[in-house]
Design a protein around this motif. Structure first.
Motif, PDB file in Angstrom:
ATOM      1  N   SER A 183       0.835  -1.208   0.000  1.00  0.00           N
ATOM      2  CA  SER A 183       0.000   0.000   0.000  1.00  0.00           C
ATOM      3  C   SER A 183       0.864   1.250   0.000  1.00  0.00           C
ATOM      4  CB  SER A 183      -0.950  -0.003   1.200  1.00  0.00           C
ATOM      5  OG  SER A 183      -0.206   0.017   2.413  1.00  0.00           O
ATOM      6  N   GLU A 184       2.023   1.187   0.647  1.00  0.00           N
ATOM      7  CA  GLU A 184       2.933   2.321   0.648  1.00  0.00           C
ATOM      8  C   GLU A 184       3.481   2.579  -0.754  1.00  0.00           C
ATOM      9  OE1 GLU A 184       5.304   5.461   2.236  1.00  0.00           O
ATOM     10  OE2 GLU A 184       3.521   4.384   2.968  1.00  0.00           O
ATOM     11  N   VAL A 185       3.824   1.479  -1.493  1.00  0.00           N
ATOM     12  CA  VAL A 185       4.323   1.627  -2.864  1.00  0.00           C
ATOM     13  C   VAL A 185       3.256   2.240  -3.764  1.00  0.00           C
ATOM     14  CG1 VAL A 185       5.117   0.362  -4.910  1.00  0.00           C
ATOM     15  CG2 VAL A 185       6.023  -0.197  -2.643  1.00  0.00           C
ATOM     16  N   MET A 186       2.011   1.752  -3.612  1.00  0.00           N
ATOM     17  CA  MET A 186       0.915   2.272  -4.434  1.00  0.00           C
ATOM     18  C   MET A 186       0.600   3.720  -4.062  1.00  0.00           C
ATOM     19  SD  MET A 186      -1.506  -1.119  -4.341  1.00  0.00           S
ATOM     20  CE  MET A 186      -2.793  -0.385  -5.299  1.00  0.00           C
ATOM     21  N   ARG A 187       0.659   4.048  -2.768  1.00  0.00           N
ATOM     22  CA  ARG A 187       0.314   5.406  -2.343  1.00  0.00           C
ATOM     23  C   ARG A 187       1.324   6.411  -2.879  1.00  0.00           C
ATOM     24  NH1 ARG A 187       1.223   8.704   2.153  1.00  0.00           N
ATOM     25  NH2 ARG A 187       2.733   7.213   2.966  1.00  0.00           N
ATOM     26  N   LEU A 188       2.599   5.990  -2.971  1.00  0.00           N
ATOM     27  CA  LEU A 188       3.645   6.884  -3.500  1.00  0.00           C
ATOM     28  C   LEU A 188       3.759   6.825  -5.026  1.00  0.00           C
ATOM     29  CD1 LEU A 188       6.437   6.239  -0.834  1.00  0.00           C
ATOM     30  CD2 LEU A 188       4.850   8.158  -0.957  1.00  0.00           C
ATOM     31  N   GLU A 189       2.945   5.910  -5.665  1.00  0.00           N
ATOM     32  CA  GLU A 189       2.907   5.782  -7.131  1.00  0.00           C
ATOM     33  C   GLU A 189       4.299   5.533  -7.705  1.00  0.00           C
ATOM     34  OE1 GLU A 189       1.048   9.344  -8.501  1.00  0.00           O
ATOM     35  OE2 GLU A 189      -0.927   8.822  -7.699  1.00  0.00           O
ATOM     36  N   ARG A 190       5.000   4.556  -7.082  1.00  0.00           N
ATOM     37  CA  ARG A 190       6.356   4.238  -7.527  1.00  0.00           C
ATOM     38  C   ARG A 190       6.385   3.668  -8.949  1.00  0.00           C
ATOM     39  NH1 ARG A 190       9.802   3.458  -3.060  1.00  0.00           N
ATOM     40  NH2 ARG A 190       9.448   5.253  -1.660  1.00  0.00           N
ATOM     41  N   PHE A 191       5.405   2.913  -9.368  1.00  0.00           N
ATOM     42  CA  PHE A 191       5.408   2.257 -10.694  1.00  0.00           C
ATOM     43  C   PHE A 191       4.379   2.853 -11.644  1.00  0.00           C
ATOM     44  CE2 PHE A 191       6.826  -0.931  -7.593  1.00  0.00           C
ATOM     45  CZ  PHE A 191       8.091  -1.186  -8.087  1.00  0.00           C
ATOM     46  N   GLY A 192       3.947   4.017 -11.398  1.00  0.00           N
ATOM     47  CA  GLY A 192       3.022   4.667 -12.309  1.00  0.00           C
ATOM     48  C   GLY A 192       1.960   5.441 -11.570  1.00  0.00           C
ATOM     49  N   GLU A 193       1.411   6.391 -12.268  1.00  0.00           N
ATOM     50  CA  GLU A 193       0.426   7.263 -11.645  1.00  0.00           C
ATOM     51  C   GLU A 193      -0.929   6.576 -11.558  1.00  0.00           C
ATOM     52  OE1 GLU A 193      -1.593  11.678 -12.441  1.00  0.00           O
ATOM     53  OE2 GLU A 193      -0.087  10.843 -13.823  1.00  0.00           O
ATOM     54  N   ILE A 194      -1.618   6.797 -10.435  1.00  0.00           N
ATOM     55  CA  ILE A 194      -2.996   6.313 -10.263  1.00  0.00           C
ATOM     56  C   ILE A 194      -3.906   7.463 -10.681  1.00  0.00           C
ATOM     57  CG2 ILE A 194      -4.707   5.450  -8.635  1.00  0.00           C
ATOM     58  CD1 ILE A 194      -2.462   4.352  -6.938  1.00  0.00           C
ATOM     59  N   ARG A 224      -7.038   6.204  -5.518  1.00  0.00           N
ATOM     60  CA  ARG A 224      -6.019   6.832  -4.679  1.00  0.00           C
ATOM     61  C   ARG A 224      -6.515   6.943  -3.226  1.00  0.00           C
ATOM     62  NH1 ARG A 224      -5.579  11.032  -7.359  1.00  0.00           N
ATOM     63  NH2 ARG A 224      -3.888  10.380  -8.775  1.00  0.00           N
ATOM     64  N   GLY A 225      -7.776   7.272  -3.048  1.00  0.00           N
ATOM     65  CA  GLY A 225      -8.350   7.347  -1.696  1.00  0.00           C
ATOM     66  C   GLY A 225      -8.401   5.984  -1.016  1.00  0.00           C
ATOM     67  N   TYR A 226      -8.734   4.951  -1.842  1.00  0.00           N
ATOM     68  CA  TYR A 226      -8.774   3.602  -1.257  1.00  0.00           C
ATOM     69  C   TYR A 226      -7.391   3.171  -0.769  1.00  0.00           C
ATOM     70  CZ  TYR A 226     -13.421   3.134  -3.348  1.00  0.00           C
ATOM     71  OH  TYR A 226     -14.733   3.299  -3.685  1.00  0.00           O
ATOM     72  N   VAL A 227      -6.366   3.490  -1.547  1.00  0.00           N
ATOM     73  CA  VAL A 227      -5.007   3.113  -1.149  1.00  0.00           C
ATOM     74  C   VAL A 227      -4.613   3.806   0.160  1.00  0.00           C
ATOM     75  CG1 VAL A 227      -2.578   3.280  -1.797  1.00  0.00           C
ATOM     76  CG2 VAL A 227      -4.262   2.571  -3.493  1.00  0.00           C
ATOM     77  N   ASP A 234      -6.645   4.780   2.493  1.00  0.00           N
ATOM     78  CA  ASP A 234      -7.415   4.136   3.578  1.00  0.00           C
ATOM     79  C   ASP A 234      -6.797   2.805   3.960  1.00  0.00           C
ATOM     80  OD1 ASP A 234      -9.116   6.271   3.572  1.00  0.00           O
ATOM     81  OD2 ASP A 234     -10.674   5.300   2.349  1.00  0.00           O
ATOM     82  N   ILE A 235      -6.359   2.027   2.943  1.00  0.00           N
ATOM     83  CA  ILE A 235      -5.722   0.732   3.239  1.00  0.00           C
ATOM     84  C   ILE A 235      -4.469   0.935   4.081  1.00  0.00           C
ATOM     85  CG2 ILE A 235      -4.505  -1.224   2.194  1.00  0.00           C
ATOM     86  CD1 ILE A 235      -6.438  -1.004  -0.177  1.00  0.00           C
ATOM     87  N   HIS A 236      -3.651   1.937   3.711  1.00  0.00           N
ATOM     88  CA  HIS A 236      -2.403   2.170   4.447  1.00  0.00           C
ATOM     89  C   HIS A 236      -2.668   2.634   5.878  1.00  0.00           C
ATOM     90  CE1 HIS A 236       1.395   4.141   5.545  1.00  0.00           C
ATOM     91  NE2 HIS A 236       1.947   3.227   4.724  1.00  0.00           N
ATOM     92  N   SER A 237      -3.605   3.555   6.066  1.00  0.00           N
ATOM     93  CA  SER A 237      -3.909   4.033   7.430  1.00  0.00           C
ATOM     94  C   SER A 237      -4.534   2.937   8.276  1.00  0.00           C
ATOM     95  CB  SER A 237      -4.825   5.260   7.357  1.00  0.00           C
ATOM     96  OG  SER A 237      -6.061   4.925   6.752  1.00  0.00           O
ATOM     97  N   SER A 238      -5.412   2.114   7.680  1.00  0.00           N
ATOM     98  CA  SER A 238      -6.018   1.007   8.436  1.00  0.00           C
ATOM     99  C   SER A 238      -4.966  -0.021   8.825  1.00  0.00           C
ATOM    100  CB  SER A 238      -7.118   0.349   7.604  1.00  0.00           C
ATOM    101  OG  SER A 238      -8.143   1.256   7.316  1.00  0.00           O
ATOM    102  N   GLY A 239      -4.015  -0.283   7.912  1.00  0.00           N
ATOM    103  CA  GLY A 239      -2.935  -1.209   8.260  1.00  0.00           C
ATOM    104  C   GLY A 239      -2.068  -0.674   9.377  1.00  0.00           C
ATOM    105  N   GLY A 240      -1.788   0.641   9.359  1.00  0.00           N
ATOM    106  CA  GLY A 240      -1.006   1.222  10.450  1.00  0.00           C
ATOM    107  C   GLY A 240      -1.715   1.119  11.785  1.00  0.00           C
ATOM    108  N   LEU A 241      -3.045   1.333  11.784  1.00  0.00           N
ATOM    109  CA  LEU A 241      -3.811   1.204  13.022  1.00  0.00           C
ATOM    110  C   LEU A 241      -3.794  -0.229  13.523  1.00  0.00           C
ATOM    111  CD1 LEU A 241      -5.676   2.563  15.099  1.00  0.00           C
ATOM    112  CD2 LEU A 241      -7.601   2.041  13.600  1.00  0.00           C
TER     113      LEU A 241
END
Length: 805
Positions: A597-608, A614-617, A619-626
């Motif tokens: 989720s961190e890779v997708m949120r930073l768009e390392r392999f292409g733009e979303i 982008r919002g779902y990603v 949310d996934i990252h913040s929920s995983g951190g919690l």
């Protein structure tokens, strides 16, 4: 009054509310849960079962009234107050009927902890009270060093004397001897003359240990009571001492007696005539000088009393004067018959006869007791009239000599039985001991068995309680060895017990009883608690008194408690092991979720390009951190509960640790528009703690304060050391605060405090984990809060965890 189904004791065993089961008819507690035991400062249930209560105590009186008024199935809410527990505020509790083990109705009392307000004296007040003590006092270390003198001691002794016990006493040998004696007992006391700022003074030195552990500062308390004036008063009460021509010393009372003798001889020679021959009995005896407060106490006794000591009759109360037919105490002590009988009498008299004059003889019994007196104990004889025996009364051989006395007032008729000697009346032999009959009736009502034994350990008397326990009648066991009623494994215990009581050791002083097994007549064995004491009466055939108590129910309860404790510990251990195991298992897939989720949120392999994705990603990252935070807290909490948390205790600078935490949380505080202030002294000492856990404690406490503080509020981080040497670390906020129910929920794992109009994310483990980590670091965690006035969390590091500067 309402009708309800009372919960079972098993249901109440682990609830947070305090619960007690009372035997209302006896005013005793027969069961309590952990909170109920702690309320009365007990360690185990047996502390409450053995505890006697005053029937006049308000709470006990109310419970006893409920045992008479409440019917089966009924319950009532009442306000109870137990001042003996140390709680000065009454609390509300629900009282209902509950069956006792023997089928009788008991009273089950349940009180929510929120209703019980504990009173605690602040440490500052205790320190102030120590300084205000009128007696000089100081704390002493195990090596004899002295610390923290109070104001009274500082006024009496120089600074050089206040460094240690040896310097204070100015006698190193005596000081070392006192330290050696203190190591084997809890309290010692000596009288010694010490040098003070106002000159040499006599002090009573009392050393009292404050605990079993070696404490370099507060191992014992030293009390120095100035008794100089008291000793001077004792000397003045004893009277001045005179010397005769031979250099021998005698008291003032003796000198006055000789002066009075000369006066009597002179007056007798002047009034003597050829028709009257006066026969003098010798020097007149004078009463001893006794303080009025002592004579008033003896005069208030409702029986005839004679006090004697060191070959003298010291005092007799008015009833004793009436008993022997004398109008004054001086006349009584000059009656040679009375003086010769009581002055040197060392034992009681079951039956005695005393010739008062040529035709009167008084029959009485004298009960001897030892009473406190100046310069050592005295003998107190309590006199009672009895009937004479059958045998004829012999003619008096020695007649009381005639004593020249001034006329005295007519004496009222005495209660003693007076026999005219010439008549020689024969009365049936009958010495009625009403007191003995009453005593036996009282002992027979006791549920404990009371047995008297002779010196050989054979049974002399057997109470009704003992008959009920063993199943034997007194006729079946009289003059038989007591150990024959015991099991084989208990007989040696009783033999050793009796031998220790007859020996020269301290067993008779520190008599703590024994647990034995008895063989009953019905078959089988019964566990008993046996206490034996030596009897001091010289006229009694019995030498020992044994008290036995059936502890079958105690043993059963002890077994149940032990089994329940083992089950609870096993359950807690399994829970902690499960939490630790499942936390490790969840971390592996969670790390993958967080990484991808961190890779997708930073768009390392292409733009979303899609905003929803982008919002779902995010949310996934913040929920995983919690979720990762929750797992980490679960793992730490389970380790603390299982006692497996590895702590590395080092010297920790709380000021630097607080700075690091504030820097990490400054961005969150700025976003919430909350000001963080720090107030710590520059010379704040370091503490012994685990650096990692202290950093986590500060992050949890400060982040919670920021979350629950409205914009414009403040969070104050402070620390200080008090007079006792403790270090207190505090985090105070001006936030929304909590009431008592919310505060209790906040300290429970997985419970989150819900506030209207305010939703804050969290796992519900912040405060429970913080409290557990603080206690693991040997600190005291205290939280206080009030709605709309903020919350304060205080960590107290004891003096043993605070490093010297």
């Amino acid at each position: 009054m309402t009708t309800s189904n009372a919960p079972t004791l098993e249901d109440l065993r682990h609830v947070p509310d305090a619960a007690w089961l009372w035997d209302g008819a006896r005013g005793r507690i027969v069961w309590a849960n952990s909170a109920g035991i702690a309320f009365f400062s007990g360690r185990t249930l047996f502390d409450l079962i053995d505890r006697p209560f005053d029937f006049a105590e308000p709470g006990v009186e109310r419970v006893m009234l409920f045992s008479q008024s409440l019917k089966w199935g009924q319950s009532e809410t009442a306000l109870l107050h137990f001042p003996s527990s140390g709680h000065s505020v009454p609390f509300s509790a629900t009282c209902s009927t509950h069956a006792l083990a023997d089928g009788r109705a008991g009273i089950l009392v349940i009180a929510p902890l929120a209703n019980i307000v504990a009173t605690e004296i602040p440490a500052e007040k205790i320190s102030q009270a120590f300084d205000l003590l009128p007696v000089a006092a100081a704390f002493m270390g195990q090596d004899g060093s002295l610390h923290r003198f109070n104001a009274a001691a500082s006024m009496l002794f120089q600074a050089g004397q206040r460094t240690g016990l040896r310097e204070l006493l100015e006698d190193a040998v005596f000081a070392d001897e006192m330290l050696t004696r203190l190591a084997s007992t809890n309290t010692i006391s000596e009288i010694k003359t010490l040098r003070s700022k106002i000159g040499p003074r006599e002090f009573r030195l009392t050393l009292r240990r404050l605990g079993d552990t070696a404490d370099p500062v507060a191992f014992a308390m030293l009390l120095l009571d100035d008794i100089t004036e008291r000793r001077a008063l004792e000397s003045s009460l004893a009277g001045p001492v005179h010397e005769n021509e031979d250099g021998r010393r005698f008291e003032t009372s003796d000198a006055e007696a000789f002066q009075h003798l000369g006066k009597v001889l002179s007056e007798s020679a002047a009034i003597a005539t050829p028709d009257v021959k006066v026969e003098l009995s010798g020097p007149q005896r004078k009463p001893a000088i006794i303080p009025v407060v002592v004579t008033n106490a003896i005069d208030s006794i409702k029986e005839a009393v004679v006090i004697a000591k060191a070959g003298q009759v010291l005092y007799a109360n008015p009833l004793a004067l009436k008993f022997f037919g004398h109008g004054s105490f001086e006349a009584l002590i000059n009656d040679d018959a009375i003086w010769n009988m009581f002055a040197s009498l060392e034992h009681g008299l079951p039956a005695a006869a005393l010739m008062l004059d040529a035709r009167r003889e008084v029959h009485f019994s004298a009960h001897l007791t030892t009473v406190a007196w100046q310069n050592g104990p005295a003998r107190q004889f309590m006199l009672r009239a009895i009937h004479p025996a059958v045998e004829p009364i012999p003619e008096p051989v020695v007649q009381a000599p005639l004593v020249v006395e001034p006329p005295v007032a007519p004496v009222q008729e005495v209660e003693a039985v007076v026999v005219e000697v010439p008549r020689k009346v024969h009365v049936a032999e009958e010495i009625i001991s009403v007191a003995d009959d009453e005593l036996r009736a009282i002992l027979d009502t006791a549920t404990d068995g009371i047995i008297t034994l002779d010196k050989a350990g054979k049974i002399h008397t057997f109470s009704a309680g003992a008959e009920a326990i063993f199943g034997y009648r007194i006729a079946e066991v009289a003059d038989k060895p007591f150990i024959e009623l015991l099991a084989q494994d208990s007989r040696k215990t009783v033999r050793d017990y009796l031998a220790a009581l007859q020996g020269p050791g301290l067993a008779s002083v520190f008599n703590d009883g024994r647990e034995v097994n008895a063989v009953v007549k019905q078959g089988g064995t019964v566990p008993l608690f046996l206490t034996i004491g030596a009897l001091q009466s010289k006229t009694s055939r019995a030498a020992f008194c044994a008290v036995v108590r059936d502890i079958t129910q105690w043993k059963r309860t002890e077994k149940e408690l032990r089994e329940a404790k083992e089950v609870a510990e096993a359950t807690s251990r399994q829970k902690s092991e499960f939490l630790a195991r499942i936390s490790h298992e969840l971390r592996t897939p969670l790390n993958a979720i967080m990484g991808f989720s961190e890779v997708m949120r930073l768009e390392r392999f292409g733009e979303i390009k899609n905003d929803k994705y982008r919002g779902y990603v995010n949310d996934i990252h913040s929920s995983g951190g919690l979720l990762l935070s929750l797992i980490n807290d679960l793992l730490d909490l389970s380790k603390v509960e299982a006692g497996q948390l590895e702590l590395n205790f080092t010297s920790v600078n709380l000021s630097d640790t607080a700075d690091n935490a504030i820097k990490m949380l400054q961005e969150a505080a700025t976003g919430a528009r909350v000001v963080i202030r720090k107030a710590m002294p520059a010379d704040l000492p370091n503490v012994v703690a685990d650096q990692r856990s202290m950093r986590q404690i500060m992050l949890n406490v400060i982040s919670n304060a920021i979350k629950f503080t409205d914009p414009g509020g403040q969070v104050i981080v402070s620390a200080l050391t008090n007079q006792a040497g403790e270090l207190k670390f505090r985090v105070k906020d001006t936030g929304i605060g909590m009431n008592e129910d919310q505060l209790r929920d906040a300290l429970e794992p997985f419970k989150r405090v819900v506030t209207a109009g305010r939703e804050v994310q969290g796992t519900g483990l912040g405060l429970p984990l913080t409290k557990a980590l603080a206690e693991a670091n040997r600190t005291n965690f205290v939280i206080s809060s009030e709605p709309r006035k903020g919350t304060m969390i205080e960590l107290t590091f004891p003096t043993t965890r605070v490093l010297a500067e």
